[in-house]
Design an enzyme around this catalytic site. Structure first.
Site, mmCIF file in Angstrom:
data_model
loop_
_atom_site.group_PDB
_atom_site.id
_atom_site.type_symbol
_atom_site.label_atom_id
_atom_site.label_comp_id
_atom_site.label_asym_id
_atom_site.label_seq_id
_atom_site.Cartn_x
_atom_site.Cartn_y
_atom_site.Cartn_z
ATOM 1 N N GLU A 11 0.888 -1.154 0.000
ATOM 2 C CA GLU A 11 0.000 0.000 0.000
ATOM 3 C C GLU A 11 0.935 1.216 0.000
ATOM 4 O O GLU A 11 1.810 1.306 0.868
ATOM 5 C CB GLU A 11 -0.827 -0.044 1.283
ATOM 6 C CG GLU A 11 -2.046 0.800 1.248
ATOM 7 C CD GLU A 11 -2.824 0.712 2.550
ATOM 8 O OE1 GLU A 11 -3.487 1.697 2.882
ATOM 9 O OE2 GLU A 11 -2.748 -0.326 3.244
ATOM 10 N N LYS A 64 4.221 0.654 10.050
ATOM 11 C CA LYS A 64 4.427 1.867 9.264
ATOM 12 C C LYS A 64 3.925 3.085 10.021
ATOM 13 O O LYS A 64 4.513 4.151 9.960
ATOM 14 C CB LYS A 64 3.631 1.764 7.958
ATOM 15 C CG LYS A 64 4.419 1.212 6.809
ATOM 16 C CD LYS A 64 3.598 1.334 5.535
ATOM 17 C CE LYS A 64 3.184 -0.027 5.034
ATOM 18 N NZ LYS A 64 2.251 -0.041 3.945
ATOM 19 N N ARG A 122 4.154 -13.288 9.487
ATOM 20 C CA ARG A 122 4.866 -12.029 9.436
ATOM 21 C C ARG A 122 6.241 -12.144 10.070
ATOM 22 O O ARG A 122 6.404 -12.878 11.041
ATOM 23 C CB ARG A 122 4.106 -11.046 10.335
ATOM 24 C CG ARG A 122 3.600 -9.865 9.669
ATOM 25 C CD ARG A 122 2.689 -9.094 10.584
ATOM 26 N NE ARG A 122 1.719 -8.483 9.711
ATOM 27 C CZ ARG A 122 1.915 -7.335 9.079
ATOM 28 N NH1 ARG A 122 2.987 -6.633 9.303
ATOM 29 N NH2 ARG A 122 1.021 -6.877 8.252
#
Ligand code: ATP
Ligand code: MG
Length: 543
Positions: A31, A266, A256
């Site tokens: 993204e 982020k 992850r």
């Protein structure tokens, strides 16, 4: 058939063997709302690794379904980071490339009676969603006619309603044990300028609905994502089945990457940049790829780390020392050696002739198969590191002490005869004797001494600021604590050091091992050139 090294490759092998899949196609789906971090490197290595291994393809797919947070700055940074890792994508695609098609597929769902326009507010929808143990409540708008839904959806698209006033929902099952299947919202009204489509749309598809469509339209065979999407897979499959995708892409989840002492969110990294805790996204302490690159960590060392930790199905945390070991191993083979001292202490050789200097041989990297040496200047006065001298040494001390001997690396054995102190009693100079017949490579002095220390010659030495780093986050973690409380307030240590001039003439930013100290590179910080630590030499973990 290639040998599978993890469960994802096993799945691919089985599908290739059974003929379910012919061409392997993956995508990396960031993204564009921030910089990539080391967790993304893991995902990149998996997706591009599969492309390379199966002679397949991999797209760089920007998931830009969320218009308000996305920026072109991030798109450019993401591309630069992926290139740095040495990966090349087949196509660069954007969810927004497919907005028209995604819209048409919504019409298909409405026409099939599989989607409806709902007038409930986002708050009401979430209130009626039910819980893990209780079914949700059906929307009163669920049974609108297909005609009415088509007309309302068209009105949504044409801007007839306010943001949030209506939405389009998939009609699945409000009693599903999987909350994601309880008539999820697939389109919302949002007046936001999109970084690529501008103000063309005021309705935007939701990620869970758009993603399978984008995968399918790009020809993706395996849509690899992290574990938190496992519960979304039934919806991913539902979209594919209802829209008749053939071949239908397959979603596969993996765990992850989490690394001790590193933040991977982020959102939090952005906060550090915005509140000035770090000097930007590429601060060498940041776990962003930009930071890691700026730090001087070789891309190969990072890829090596990702491959060694493997691909798992269960979440876990990797010790940061493991990453550091990979970096050290790489630099040990590839970095040139150089002399430098963090805390200079003057050392004068009283019996060395006044005004004499020598060019000594210095080994560039002891790991090279064909040994190479370069010349290094030696003279009557040198600087050693303050830590290599002790007035009050512990037993078996191998470094320099009063009346003790040590070898100056690549030079001579010296003995410390006397110390000079300033008015505060601090040692400011060592007066030593050297043994001319003990020259490195031609030692016939018969002297024995165990310690070898680094030094720099006084007149040629360059004064430079040297920076060493600690972790941004302290390791101890207690319940309810947020990242702010775990922040290490002293993550930079600054030294006024001295280095040999060779370092300053080398390619800017090339990694060096400062002997017995660590790996460093030149870095411009604001308008100053400093010597910046890549990784220390010692493995603090194994110590
Ligand atoms: P963040 O939570 O940091 O914002 P994200 O998952 O929202 O991360 P995206 O840009 O959506 O970031 O991620 C792109 C791809 O990278 C996704 O496939 C995502 O699953 C993967 N990814 C993100 N973080 C990690 C991680 N820590 N380990 C492995 N893969 C990750
Ligand atoms: Mg995300």
């Amino acid at each position: 058939m290639v040998e599978a090294t993890n469960f994802i490759e096993q799945i691919i092998n089985e599908e290739l063997e059974s003929g379910k899949v012919n061409d392997v196609y993956t995508r990396f789906p960031p993204e564009p709302n921030g910089y990539l971090h080391i967790g993304h490197a893991k995902s990149l290595c998996i997706n591009f690794g599969i492309k390379e291994k199966y002679n397949g393809k991999c797209n760089l797919f920007f998931d830009d379904t969320n218009p308000s947070k996305e920026k072109t700055e991030f798109v450019d940074a993401i591309k630069q980071d992926i290139k740095w890792l040495g990966f090349s994508w087949d196509k660069e695609t954007y969810a927004s490339d497919f907005f028209e098609k995604i819209y048409e597929f919504a019409l298909t769902l409405i026409k099939k009676g599989k989607a409806f326009v709902c007038d409930m507010s986002p708050e009401e929808i979430s209130k009626n969603r039910g819980t893990l143990t209780e079914a949700g409540k059906e929307s009163p708008w669920r049974n609108r006619s297909i005609e009415e839904n088509l007309a309302l959806f068209e009105d949504m698209k044409n801007g007839k309603f306010k943001d949030g006033e209506k939405c389009l929902r998939a009609k699945i099952d409000m009693a599903s044990p999987n909350v994601n299947m309880r008539d999820p919202v697939i389109y919302r009204i949002l007046r936001a300028t999109h970084h690529r489509t501008g103000d063309k749309w005021c309705i935007y598809p939701m990620y869970d609905y758009a993603h399978p469509i984008c995968d399918y339209l790009q020809g993706v065979s395996h849509s690899i994502c992290t574990l938190e999407f496992e519960d979304h897979r039934p919806l991913y499959d539902w979209v594919g089945i209802e829209l008749g995708f053939n071949p239908k892409p397959r979603q596969i989840e993996f765990a992850r990457l989490n690394v001790t002492n590193l933040v991977m969110s982020k959102r939090y990294l952005k906060k550090l940049v915005e509140d000035g805790s770090v000097d930007g996204w590429d601060d060498p302490r940041m776990p962003t790829l930009a930071g890691i690159r700026n730090r001087g960590i070789p891309a190969d060392a990072l890829k090596d780390f990702c491959s060694r930790i493997g691909v798992c199905k269960a979440n876990s945390e990797v010790q940061i020392s493991y990453l550091e070991a990979c970096v050290r191993e790489n630099l040990n083979l590839n970095a040139e050696r150089a002399m430098g001292v963090l805390n200079p202490l003057k050392l004068t050789i009283t019996n060395y002739p006044e005004n004499q200097t020598e060019e000594l041989d210095f080994e560039i990297n002891p790991n090279e198969e064909e040994k190479r040496t370069r010349k290094i200047k030696f003279g009557k006065t040198v600087y050693i590191d303050r830590d290599d001298f002790s007035l009050d040494p512990p037993p078996k001390y191998k470094r320099l002490k009063l009346e003790g001997m040590v070898r100056l690396k690549s030079a001579y054995i010296i003995r410390c005869d006397e110390v000079v102190k300033d008015e505060n009693g601090e040692v400011i100079e060592l007066l030593c004797t050297y043994f001319p017949e003990s020259k490195s490579g031609a030692d016939n002095s018969g002297l024995k001494c165990k310690g070898v220390i680094q030094w720099v010659e006084e007149n040629s030495a360059v004064d430079i600021e040297i920076r060493k780093y600690g972790y941004l986050l302290n390791d101890e973690e207690y319940a309810g604590q947020d990242f702010g409380e775990r922040m290490n307030k002293e993550s930079v240590s600054i030294y006024q050091g001295k280095v040999e001039p060779y370092l300053m003439q080398a390619e800017f930013g090339a990694p060096f091992q400062l002997l017995r100290t660590g790996y460093f590179k030149l870095l411009n910080v604001k308008d100053k050139t400093v010597l910046s630590e890549i990784v220390s030499l010692k493995d603090n973990f194994n110590k």
